[in-house]
Design a protein around this motif. Structure first.
Motif, PDB file in Angstrom:
ATOM      1  N   LYS A 189      28.527 -82.751  61.034  1.00 29.84           N
ATOM      2  CA  LYS A 189      29.323 -81.722  61.711  1.00 29.84           C
ATOM      3  C   LYS A 189      28.464 -80.484  61.997  1.00 29.84           C
ATOM      4  O   LYS A 189      28.514 -79.926  63.098  1.00 29.84           O
ATOM      5  CB  LYS A 189      30.527 -81.346  60.850  1.00 29.84           C
ATOM      6  N   ASN A 190      27.669 -80.069  61.017  1.00 33.24           N
ATOM      7  CA  ASN A 190      26.803 -78.902  61.221  1.00 33.24           C
ATOM      8  C   ASN A 190      25.748 -79.162  62.301  1.00 33.24           C
ATOM      9  O   ASN A 190      25.410 -78.266  63.074  1.00 33.24           O
ATOM     10  CB  ASN A 190      26.141 -78.487  59.912  1.00 33.24           C
ATOM     11  N   ARG A 230      38.556 -85.106  50.429  1.00 38.90           N
ATOM     12  CA  ARG A 230      38.821 -84.041  49.459  1.00 38.90           C
ATOM     13  C   ARG A 230      40.195 -84.225  48.816  1.00 38.90           C
ATOM     14  O   ARG A 230      40.340 -84.138  47.598  1.00 38.90           O
ATOM     15  CB  ARG A 230      38.724 -82.671  50.140  1.00 38.90           C
ATOM     16  N   GLY A 260      31.194 -87.503  52.031  1.00 35.58           N
ATOM     17  CA  GLY A 260      31.705 -86.204  52.470  1.00 35.58           C
ATOM     18  C   GLY A 260      30.581 -85.242  52.802  1.00 35.58           C
ATOM     19  O   GLY A 260      30.630 -84.536  53.820  1.00 35.58           O
ATOM     20  N   ASN A 261      29.552 -85.216  51.953  1.00 35.29           N
ATOM     21  CA  ASN A 261      28.397 -84.349  52.218  1.00 35.29           C
ATOM     22  C   ASN A 261      27.689 -84.757  53.507  1.00 35.29           C
ATOM     23  O   ASN A 261      27.277 -83.910  54.299  1.00 35.29           O
ATOM     24  CB  ASN A 261      27.409 -84.398  51.057  1.00 35.29           C
ATOM     25  N   LYS A 315      29.669 -83.582  56.478  1.00 36.89           N
ATOM     26  CA  LYS A 315      29.479 -82.139  56.693  1.00 36.89           C
ATOM     27  C   LYS A 315      28.153 -81.865  57.390  1.00 36.89           C
ATOM     28  O   LYS A 315      28.067 -81.013  58.279  1.00 36.89           O
ATOM     29  CB  LYS A 315      29.522 -81.388  55.358  1.00 36.89           C
ATOM     30  N   ARG A 316      27.119 -82.583  57.016  1.00 36.02           N
ATOM     31  CA  ARG A 316      25.817 -82.403  57.658  1.00 36.02           C
ATOM     32  C   ARG A 316      25.873 -82.782  59.139  1.00 36.02           C
ATOM     33  O   ARG A 316      25.311 -82.099  60.004  1.00 36.02           O
ATOM     34  CB  ARG A 316      24.761 -83.236  56.935  1.00 36.02           C
ATOM     35  N   ILE A 324      36.754 -85.404  56.249  1.00 38.43           N
ATOM     36  CA  ILE A 324      36.332 -84.619  55.083  1.00 38.43           C
ATOM     37  C   ILE A 324      37.553 -84.167  54.295  1.00 38.43           C
ATOM     38  O   ILE A 324      37.576 -84.236  53.060  1.00 38.43           O
ATOM     39  CB  ILE A 324      35.476 -83.408  55.521  1.00 38.43           C
ATOM     40  N   GLU A 374      36.156 -83.349  60.531  1.00 33.58           N
ATOM     41  CA  GLU A 374      36.859 -82.435  59.626  1.00 33.58           C
ATOM     42  C   GLU A 374      38.072 -83.113  58.987  1.00 33.58           C
ATOM     43  O   GLU A 374      38.361 -82.901  57.810  1.00 33.58           O
ATOM     44  CB  GLU A 374      37.277 -81.167  60.375  1.00 33.58           C
TER      45      GLU A 374
END
Length: 150
Positions: A109-110, A138, A102-103, A106-107, A134, A131
């Motif tokens: 995606k950023n 979650r 998940g982390n 997110k990286r 993720i 998204e």
């Protein structure tokens, strides 16, 4: 003169005795606190009973490798197997891996949000899919937490 000497001798002996008692009290005080001081020793019931059994060398090596895999001593691992708690360790590892994934998502995606990545024509679609992934991770982890709490 003899009385003064005797009084001084008795006073000196009393002081030395008091110093010994204070040192003993201090020693016992730190013994109660533990080796390094700070927290008191655990008052939980200590493991006092021993259960022993024999196994072959190959079985021993297999169990030793399993214990090393989960970073436990063999005795702790065997105790957890006996009580049926080993599966919970493996569940935590899968949760840990999912959190790591998940982390990483997110990286990614950023990174895609930066201007440098405007070359991709389907950038928005990729971000939406990341998204969704993720959110699924979650939801899975929170559902597991809710099941454990019930």
């Amino acid at each position: 003169m003899k009385q003064d000497f005797f009084k001084k001798f008795v006073q000196k002996a009393a002081q030395e005795n008091e110093q010994k008692l204070n040192a003993e009290k201090r020693k016992n005080h730190f013994k109660d606190l533990g080796r390094r001081g700070g927290l008191k020793k655990k008052s939980d019931p200590q493991l006092t009973r021993i259960i022993s059994f024999r196994m072959t060398e190959s079985a021993y090596q297999i169990e030793l490798k399993k214990a090393e895999k989960v970073k436990l001593k063999l005795s702790t691992f065997a105790r957890m197997v006996y009580h049926g708690k080993v599966l919970k360790i493996d569940e935590f590892k899968t949760d840990e891996i999912l959190l790591e994934y998940g982390n990483n998502f997110k990286r990614i995606k950023n990174l895609l949000r930066h201007r440098e990545w405007n070359v991709f024509s389907n950038k928005k679609k990729i971000i939406v899919e990341i998204e969704e992934i993720i959110e699924l991770i979650r939801q899975h982890l929170y559902s597991k937490m809710n099941e454990k709490n019930k």
